[in-house]
Structures are given as C-alpha cells and as structure tokens.
Design a protein around this motif. Structure first.
Motif, PDB file in Angstrom:
ATOM      1  N   ILE A   9      55.652  78.214  24.530  1.00 56.36           N
ATOM      2  CA  ILE A   9      57.056  78.061  24.913  1.00 56.36           C
ATOM      3  C   ILE A   9      57.769  79.414  24.856  1.00 56.36           C
ATOM      4  O   ILE A   9      58.528  79.778  25.753  1.00 56.36           O
ATOM      5  N   ILE A  10      57.488  80.169  23.805  1.00 60.24           N
ATOM      6  CA  ILE A  10      58.093  81.502  23.689  1.00 60.24           C
ATOM      7  C   ILE A  10      57.596  82.377  24.840  1.00 60.24           C
ATOM      8  O   ILE A  10      58.364  83.113  25.462  1.00 60.24           O
ATOM      9  N   ALA A  11      56.297  82.252  25.142  1.00 60.32           N
ATOM     10  CA  ALA A  11      55.726  83.061  26.222  1.00 60.32           C
ATOM     11  C   ALA A  11      56.408  82.732  27.547  1.00 60.32           C
ATOM     12  O   ALA A  11      56.633  83.610  28.383  1.00 60.32           O
ATOM     13  N   SER A  22      54.174  76.396  20.430  1.00 62.42           N
ATOM     14  CA  SER A  22      55.379  77.223  20.303  1.00 62.42           C
ATOM     15  C   SER A  22      55.170  78.581  20.945  1.00 62.42           C
ATOM     16  O   SER A  22      56.065  79.109  21.601  1.00 62.42           O
ATOM     17  N   VAL A  23      53.978  79.129  20.725  1.00 63.27           N
ATOM     18  CA  VAL A  23      53.686  80.428  21.336  1.00 63.27           C
ATOM     19  C   VAL A  23      53.805  80.311  22.858  1.00 63.27           C
ATOM     20  O   VAL A  23      54.373  81.178  23.524  1.00 63.27           O
ATOM     21  N   HIS A  70      59.483  81.920  27.993  1.00 61.74           N
ATOM     22  CA  HIS A  70      60.746  82.648  28.055  1.00 61.74           C
ATOM     23  C   HIS A  70      60.518  84.138  28.299  1.00 61.74           C
ATOM     24  O   HIS A  70      61.292  84.779  28.993  1.00 61.74           O
ATOM     25  N   HIS A  71      59.446  84.649  27.731  1.00 59.47           N
ATOM     26  CA  HIS A  71      59.124  86.060  27.997  1.00 59.47           C
ATOM     27  C   HIS A  71      58.846  86.264  29.482  1.00 59.47           C
ATOM     28  O   HIS A  71      59.250  87.257  30.066  1.00 59.47           O
TER      29      HIS A  71
END
Lengths: 344, 672
Positions: free
Chosen positions: A99-101, A96-97, A103-104
């Motif tokens: 995936i979030i990264a 998840s980290v 988007h960042h």
C-alpha cells in the motif's frame, strides 16, 4: 520499398474513412473517441510545460501486483484459519508495504514537469522524433520514468531531485503533414513494480513529415503538355548576360532591369546564362498522375533531384508557389509546402 | 528443446537469478528441520544444481528433465508423508515446488513470481515455529523479498544493491504503523474455516491420551515448555501441583486407554467438600488435543470448555494455537460417590493378571482392615522393596505389570501408576490413571511458573468410601535414595525437572538455568503480546474505548478509521516535498560543528566568508582546508543548484577535516 508501403497504408486509411468503412468500424471509432475524450490529460501551462497534477494520474496494479495480491490473500486466509498471529503479522506487513509502495508510485509522477519539442522534419515512412524534457521540480528524485506513445517498451530513466533529463521518442510516420504527438504517456512502476501509474500529457509539439519521395520521377524539363512556357530555361539565370526579354510573373525581382523601367521601356528582365545557369520549374500541373499523394511524392522526388543536381528551381502548386531559388533552406521551404499541401 | 522466447529487456540476468536463489534458500532453511530427510535431500540437490548452473549454464536441466524432476519431487513428498495435504505434507510440497521453480528462472516474470511466493513460504514456517528468533530471521527474509522486488523493477539508476536497500528501508519503516494497526484491529476468526487434517499427524509433542510403557518417557526427555501458569495469589507448594489431564479407565494388559469413559452428564458440582478455590491463568502451547490442564480439582471451566464427570477440563475445539484460559481449583476436596456402572468400569481387569500378583494383594488384604489401609499397604510395598526410579528402564515383555513388579523393579511414573492401579483393582478398590504434569519451575523474572513436557507425570486415583476419588502417587513412594538422578541429568541436562534435584552447586549450571529463565521470559512476553493476541484482547480494547456494544462491527469500523488516519498521516509526511535538510546545508552544519569542537564556534551574525576569515586569522594552520572548503561551498550555495560532483567533493574534504584544538590534543582547556 518504404515509400510504396506508406502509400499503401495511406490508401487503406483513406478507404477506411470513406464510404467503404463498415458500420461496426465507425461505431467502434466513435466509442473509442468518446472514451478518449473522457480521459484526463495533463494540461500544458502558459510556459509550454505540462505539470502532472494529482487528478490526472491513473494507477492500476500490474500483473506482478495482481500476483502479489493473490498471494497476500492466500496468506491472509491461511493465517486466519490457523489462527496464526505471526502469519497475520507478516501478511499485514507485506500488504502495508504494497500500500505504501502504491503511494510512492503515485507520488513519483505527481508534480513532474514535462516539456515536449518536435524533432527535425522527416520523410514519410521514416521515424519522427520528439524530444521530451522531464524536470523533477521540487525535492523529490524520480525513478523508473518512462515516456511512450505506443506499445514499445521504452527505456526507463531516473532524475535526481531538481535535475532534468531528456528522452527522445521515435514515432513511425505513415502520412505527410504536421505530426502531432497525440498520445504521450508518462508512466512509472517505481518502487516495487506492483503498481503502474501513468498520465497522458497534452502537447502542442509537432514534427513535420514530408511526403515520401517516389523512387523515380519524370524529369521536370520534359514538357508535360502545359505549353504556356517552357519549364526549363536552359541558358537563363546565372552569370553571363544573354539579353533582355519581357517580364513574366514569377521572375525574380533581382533580375528586373530597373534602369530600363526607369526609362519607361516597360518591365524587362535581364537573362543570364552560365555553367550552372539552369532554372527548373517543378509543377503540379505538369504531372498526370491522378492521385494527390502520388503526385506529391513525385514532386518531392523532383525537388530532391533538383537540389542534388544543384539547379535553381521553383515550385508551383495549385495553392501557391515557391519562386526560383537554390539552397538548403529553399529546398526545405518547398518540401514544407509539399508536406502541408491540401487540395482545396 | 524449444525454449520460451523472451524479449531482451525481460530476460533474467545471472545476478538476479543468484539473488533470487539465495532468497529462496534463506527462506527454506528454517523449515528444513521440520521436513523429512528425503525432502531435504531433494531440496539440497536442486539448490546445488541451480548454483552450479549459474557457473556453468550448460549444466542446467532442459525442459524434459525439469518435468521429470517435478514428478520426482512430488513423488518424493508423497513417499515421505503419504499425503500432500496437511501441514507437513503441504509444507514439503510447497518447498519442493518453489525450489523447482528456481530451475526455470528465464524471465523477470519468473523471478518476480518466485520472489512473491517466498512470502507464502514465510507464513507456512510460522505453523512450525513461532519463536522470536525465527520471527526476527524471517522478518529479515521478507525485507530481502521487498528489496529484490525493488531491484527487479529497476529504474534506480545506480548499480549495486544500495539504492534498492535504501528504498526498502524507507518502505518498511513507513509500512510499520499500518502493519501495527492492521494487526491489532483486523478481525480474527474464532474457529477455523476448514481443517486440513492436523489430527491425523503426530508431529506435536504433548500428552497422549493413552499410556503404555515408553509413552511418557518420550515426553520426559523433552525440555520444551508445555504451559505457563500465573497464580492470582500465592502459588501452592510445588509438590501439590498435580496438573490434571486425561483420565484412563481401561487396561488391555499392556496399554491404558480412556475406554468407555462414563457418559454421565456433567453435574454442576462433582465435589461435596472443598477448600477455598485458587484462581490462576494458564497459557497452553498448542497440543492439537482438547485437554486443558488444570490443578486437582478444577471447579470452574473457562469459556469454550467444560468439565467432564471425571473432572477433566476439555476444550470444545482442538488447541491448534496458543490458548490462554483461567481456571479455579480447590486443593482439598471430596468427590461424590460414583454410580455402580462407574465402579464396575474402574474395577475391570485385563486377562493377564498372574497368580503371584493376586497372591501379593491377598497378603495385603489379610492385613488391612479398610480400603485406605490397603492403599497404604501398597505404597509401603513400593517403598520397602527395591524399586528404582529411572528414566532408562529395562525393556518389558508381554506382561509388563507382572515383570515390573517381580523382576525388573525399575521404571518411572507410568510403570508405578499402571502397576499400582492394577493391584488396587485386584484388591477390589476401584482405581483409574490420571495423566498430566507435576510441579513447575518458578520463573522469578517473569513472575510465573513454567511447566515443561519433562514434567509429564502419571498417578492413580482410588475410590475410597466417604471420600470419593483420592489421589495416590505411587511414584512418590519410592525411596528417594533409589532415584536414578544420573539418567535424568544425562538425558535432560539443564532442562531436567526439579523433582530430580540435580546438583546445582556448579556455578555454570546455575548461570545456564538463569539464562534459560530469562530466555523463557522473553518468549512468554512474545507469546503474550504477539502470538496470543486474540479476539478477546480486541474486544477488551473495544471495551476500553466504550464501543463494546458494537462488537465485530465496531472493530471493523475502528479498523477502517485507524487505517485511514494512519495512511493520511503517512501520505502527508510523504507528500511534504522537502526533506528535512538540504544536503549542502547539512555539510556546512557539519563543517561548523567540527570547527566548534576545535574551539571556534560560528557566531550568529557571521556568513561563511567572515567566519572563514576569522578562523584563518585565529588558526593559520587551518587556512588550507578551511579555504578549500569555503571556496567550493560558497559558489555552490549561491548558484542555482549544487552539482552532485561538488557535493561529493565537499563531503570528501569534510571527511579528512579534523581540526585539533590548539596545543596538545590531550589538553582539556578550551580556547573559548
């Protein structure tokens, strides 16, 4: 000897685009251009600023990201196999980290405003510079931004929200003329280096590239066979009045004897002479070298020599001329004419 | 020695190497207690070399030495475990390899690779220990892993760890909802895809399926929980809680084994008479065996398990993960008479039966009229003679049963059960040994009973005509005055099983026990919600949503939907371009709050200039700091953007700005 190298490079390029090019090379070039044309570029707004839009950002995992993904996959399989919920939990957390990264990473480019200016003119073979101003409009700080036009790893920069930063991009030059920044890439891999997002920015910025000056050039005073008039008028032009002569095209209007003209004595030109009074005409036709680029590089050398010697000089090319003058801006005009020269 | 050529920007900096090393050490620490000492010694050696190499780079081993060390490391693991597969050998090998990689951190690529592999090390550890504290610790380690990746990526501008930590914190927080969705909805495997040979290893503590002197005593000193039980109704009396496990038939003179357990097909009901069944749920710690413990006598097996003719509940797969199951048992029962074949099996004697054993049984047989009277006679023998119950029995020689009965007369359940079963067989009464657990401790906080490894027990079942197999516990026959409580309390401390009735008048011991129960409750909650979350729970969730008809597909579809929704919400929040409040506004709001606390709240109609004027007029002593703040704030506010220096200066001013109420600071009167 950089100028010679540049010439060799130019000849190679000319050869490649000529008949000597293999069919394969031509097809590869065409395919390459086709895909180039498919690439989305960040268009430049009417204010000359390119703002990165959502649909112009490319993003792919880096080598690190691939490794990360592979390790995640192994972790997932292992945890599933051993029915280990904690293992799954940490796998899902790390995934998840990532995936979030991702988007960042994507968001670090979104909305970034880029403005490109060409740098000062350079001689062919030197490094041309472009100045890229990146503006973090809005309220998001940007990190790890890199601007590049080739494969050299550029330094990364960070911009506080609302702030802007300027980065200089050096580009090796191989041919004279207006150098366009045809492929400006903005990229980032913030925050974890797992993904690299990039976009191609469209610019109209150019940097002028003068022909590479030849190492040596014949002295323009030397008569190269064009005997319509001497190319060097020793004793003409400066402080001491020497007398009058008939007007010739190319003479400075300041030297025309207007009083005599008013008395209907025809167009006469006052001739001056003095300590610096040396006029030189640097002419295309005075050179015998067959190759255009060689001639231009010789002419460039002559212009530079004349400037160094502090002479008043003019430049005649098949597509136009620069009148006799002196000074830095005159030299630049002449060099520009040489840079942009195209044989009709 | 030619080293790799690395471009300047990609070379690892010593500080980065240090942090990577510290991360690997932190990740290795929890797994080290589970590894053999040789492996740990090797790891410690490499860590030391790495850390010394940071101080004195010339001390780092070259390429040749590194290759040599790698071989040494692999050989060391092989020597310790004889295999590189399986859980222990694999973990040791992986820990050795990632540690050796520390000696070769030349480029950033090496650093990144090592950092990412720490994630795998974290997962490996959960195969050894799933406690909450370890999970929390490893959670911190994985945050460290993310922070290190952020730091290695660079481009953050400022030096130091702070910006990387800030980014990590945001990433982790935003990743949490997605993690939760994945955890709850990601389909699980119900059976392993492959097996790396767990069964061959005896790393797990748990009931063994053989019995010889010393086998259970190893368990009895282990205070770890074996399983937890929650009863549907009122739980039966603790003394009646015989948790049935393996049944042993065969004695070879020293050791009891299952032998040729009768292969009669399990009949629907082995019981001919039964009381009302009681229902309960058991949460069993992984044992890597197939026994599911149930009260005497189980009548219904959970799914994926069956009841054998000997009334053992056996799972179809080894219990490699926490297992939750429901069973129903009857507390009073009579079993069917077994076949002649089984009778003979339960009468088979080893060849080391001594004449004095036969003489002893012959005496009883002369006195007893029925089989049951003979059994009672045997129990009376253990009670009357000077048999002692102790966890520290004297060593027994070649014929343990004989020596125990006539010489040492001290031992615990397995000695009693073994001797009693043999004596019954000599007397012609078929008997068998049952291994399992006895009792269980009430946890009132969690509302369940916990059964520990130290509750492990062995008892005997004898075949009595008309009644079938009847449970007899010879250990219970020992005179209570001859129970050696000291040895139990010395070996187990506060973990001692309740049946030792260790004195708890001591306040500290009571406190320790209640703390232990609280910790166990937390652990049970952790187990229930995290460790034991399974396909069944997922399907129950689907059922609640009315999607149970779709099963796995429904789950997968639900997961995709939930992930998309969660991501959409996170993205929406991320792409909102403005943070909640502008930094300058926040500073001004803090300034106003401080003044309001001092009795000078801002009126709604007042701008900063008017407010400042009023404050200065009312409190001339504040004119200095207020004037200075506003002199900086107003131009910053109304210019295009506040410079970072100005913000910093304002922040510093505000830190020192502590307006007191007028008069004494102790006065409670508000001026407004």
């Amino acid at each position: 000897m950089p100028s010679a190298a540049a010439h060799r490079a130019d000849r190679r390029r000319d050869g490649a685009s000529g008949q000597g090019a293999s069919l394969r090379g031509r097809i590869a070039g065409r395919v390459g251009r086709y895909f180039e044309s498919m690439l989305r570029r960040v268009p430049m707004g009417s204010d000359g600023v390119a703002r990165v839009g959502a649909r112009q950002i490319y993003i792919l995992p880096t080598a690190t990201g691939m490794t990360y993904g592979a390790v995640m996959l192994v972790m997932l399989l292992g945890s599933l196999n051993y029915q280990n919920n904690l293992g799954l939990l940490s796998t899902f957390f790390l995934a998840s980290v990532a995936i979030i990264a991702m988007h960042h990473t994507w968001l670090s480019l979104l909305g970034l405003a880029a403005q490109v200016r060409g740098g000062p003119a350079v001689f062919c073979g030197e490094t041309a510079t472009f100045e890229i101003t990146l503006h973090a409009e809005g309220r998001r700080a940007r990190y790890d931004l890199r601007a590049r036009s080739d494969d050299k790893p550029p330094p990364s920069l960070q911009i506080a929200a609302g702030d802007q930063a300027t980065v200089k991009l050096g580009l090796r030059t191989a041919r004279r003329g207006q150098l366009e920044l045809d492929k400006l890439t903005l990229e980032t891999s913030h925050p974890m280096g797992l993904f690299r997002a990039w976009c191609y920015v469209e610019t109209d910025a150019t940097t002028l590239v003068y022909p590479a000056p030849a190492a040596h050039a014949p002295d323009p005073s030397h008569d190269a066979g064009d005997d319509r008039r001497p190319h060097r008028h020793r004793g003409e032009g400066a402080e001491d009045y020497l007398g009058s002569r008939g007007y010739r095209p190319g003479d400075s209007p300041r030297h025309i004897d207007w009083k005599a003209f008013a008395r209907e004595r025809g167009l006469l030109v006052k001739e001056y002479g003095g300590d610096e009074g040396q006029d030189v005409w640097i002419q295309w036709s005075a050179l015998r070298a067959g190759d255009t680029e060689t001639r231009l590089s010789l002419l460039t050398r002559q212009v530079l020599d004349a400037t160094e010697a502090g002479l008043r000089f003019g430049l005649r090319l098949p597509d136009g001329m620069e009148p006799l003058a002196r000074g830095a801006s005159h030299t630049q005009r002449c060099l520009k004419r040489l840079a942009l020269f195209s044989h009709a | 020695m030619p080293e790799r050529r690395i471009p300047a920007g990609e070379r690892a900096k010593p500080s980065q190497v240090l942090w990577t090393t510290l991360l690997v050490i932190a990740a290795c620490l929890p797994v080290m207690p589970h590894l053999r000492w040789q492996v740990n010694a090797f790891l410690a050696l490499v860590f030391a070399v790495r850390l010394l190499g940071l101080r004195w780079p010339s001390a780092m081993p070259g390429r040749g030495l590194r290759i040599l060390l790698t071989f040494a490391g692999v050989a060391n693991c092989l020597h310790g475990y004889h295999t590189l597969a399986g859980q222990d050998g694999g973990a040791a090998l992986f820990a050795t390899m990632i540690t050796l990689k520390l000696l070769e951190l030349d480029s950033k690529r090496d650093l990144r690779l090592t950092t990412i592999l720490v994630g795998f090390l974290i997962v490996v550890q959960f195969l050894f220990d799933e406690s909450f504290s370890i999970a929390a610790y490893l959670g911190v380690v994985s945050l460290g892993m993310i922070a290190l990746l952020v730091k290695l990526n660079g481009g953050l501008g400022e030096a130091g760890a702070r910006p990387a930590l800030r980014v990590t914190y945001r990433l982790a927080l935003q990743a949490l909802p997605l993690t939760l969705v994945l955890f709850v909805l990601f389909p699980r495997l119900e059976a392993p895809l492959w097996n790396l040979g767990f069964e061959r290893e005896a790393a797990m503590t748990g009931m063994s399926d053989t019995m010889e002197p010393g086998a259970i005593s190893e368990l009895v000193v282990n205070g770890e929980g074996a399983f937890r039980v929650r009863f549907e109704g009122a739980p039966p009396d603790s003394g009646q809680l015989y948790w049935r496990g393996p049944v042993l038939w065969e004695m070879d003179g020293r050791r009891w084994t299952q032998g040729d357990a009768p292969h009669e097909s399990p009949r629907p009901s082995e019981l001919v008479a039964a009381s009302e069944p009681i229902e309960y749920e058991v949460v069993l710690e992984p044992t890597r065996q197939r026994w599911l413990f149930a009260l005497d006598m189980p009548v219904t097996a959970p799914s994926d398990a069956f009841i054998t003719p000997a009334l053992q509940v056996v799972a179809r797969q080894p219990i490699n993960a926490l297992r939750r199951y429901r069973v129903r048992s009857v507390m009073s029962y009579a079993t069917q008479a077994p076949s002649q074949e089984v009778r003979l099996l339960a009468l088979r004697l080893p060849d080391n039966i001594t004449p004095r054993m036969r003489a002893l049984v012959a005496d009883w047989g002369a006195e007893a009229q029925t089989e049951w009277q003979l059994v009672q006679r045997g129990l009376a023998f253990f009670n009357r003679e000077a048999f002692h119950y102790t966890l520290l029995p004297p060593a027994l020689g070649a014929n343990p049963a004989d020596e125990f009965l006539f010489e040492t007369r001290a031992g615990f359940c397995e000695h009693y059960a073994s001797a009693f079963a043999l004596l019954m067989r000599i007397a012609g009464i078929p008997s068998r040994i049952v291994l399992g657990y006895l009792g269980g401790e009430d946890n009132d906080i969690g509302g369940y009973k916990i059964v520990r490894q130290s509750d492990a027990h062995a008892w005997v079942e004898v075949l009595i005509p008309e009644r079938g197999w009847v449970r007899v516990d010879p250990t219970a026959a020992v005179d209570p005055s001859r129970i050696d409580r000291r040895s139990a309390s010395r070996l187990l401390g506060a973990n001692a099983s309740l049946r030792f009735s260790i004195d708890e008048t001591n306040g500290f011991a009571r406190f320790a026990r209640s703390m232990r129960l609280l910790a166990d409750t937390l652990d049970a909650t952790w187990q229930n919600w995290v460790l034991d979350f399974s396909t069944e729970d997922q399907l129950a969730l689907l059922d609640k949503l009315g999607l149970s008809a779709f099963r796995e597909y429904g789950l997968a579809a639900l997961m995709m939907l939930a992930i998309s929704l969660t991501l959409a919400v996170i993205l929406l929040a991320l792409s909102r371009d403005n943070p909640p409040q502008d930094a300058l506004d926040a500073l001004y709001a803090r300034f106003c709050r401080k003044l309001a606390r001092a009795g000078l709240p801002k009126h709604h109609h007042e701008g900063p200039r008017d407010y400042g004027r009023r404050v200065t007029a009312e409190r001339p002593d504040l004119a200095g700091p207020v004037g200075r703040f506003l002199a900086l704030y107003i131009p910053s506010r109304y210019s295009a953007s506040a410079s970072p220096q100005n913000l910093e200066q304002l922040r510093a001013q505000l830190r020192d700005f502590a307006p007191k109420e007028p008069g004494s600071p102790l006065s409670l009167k508000r001026s407004r």
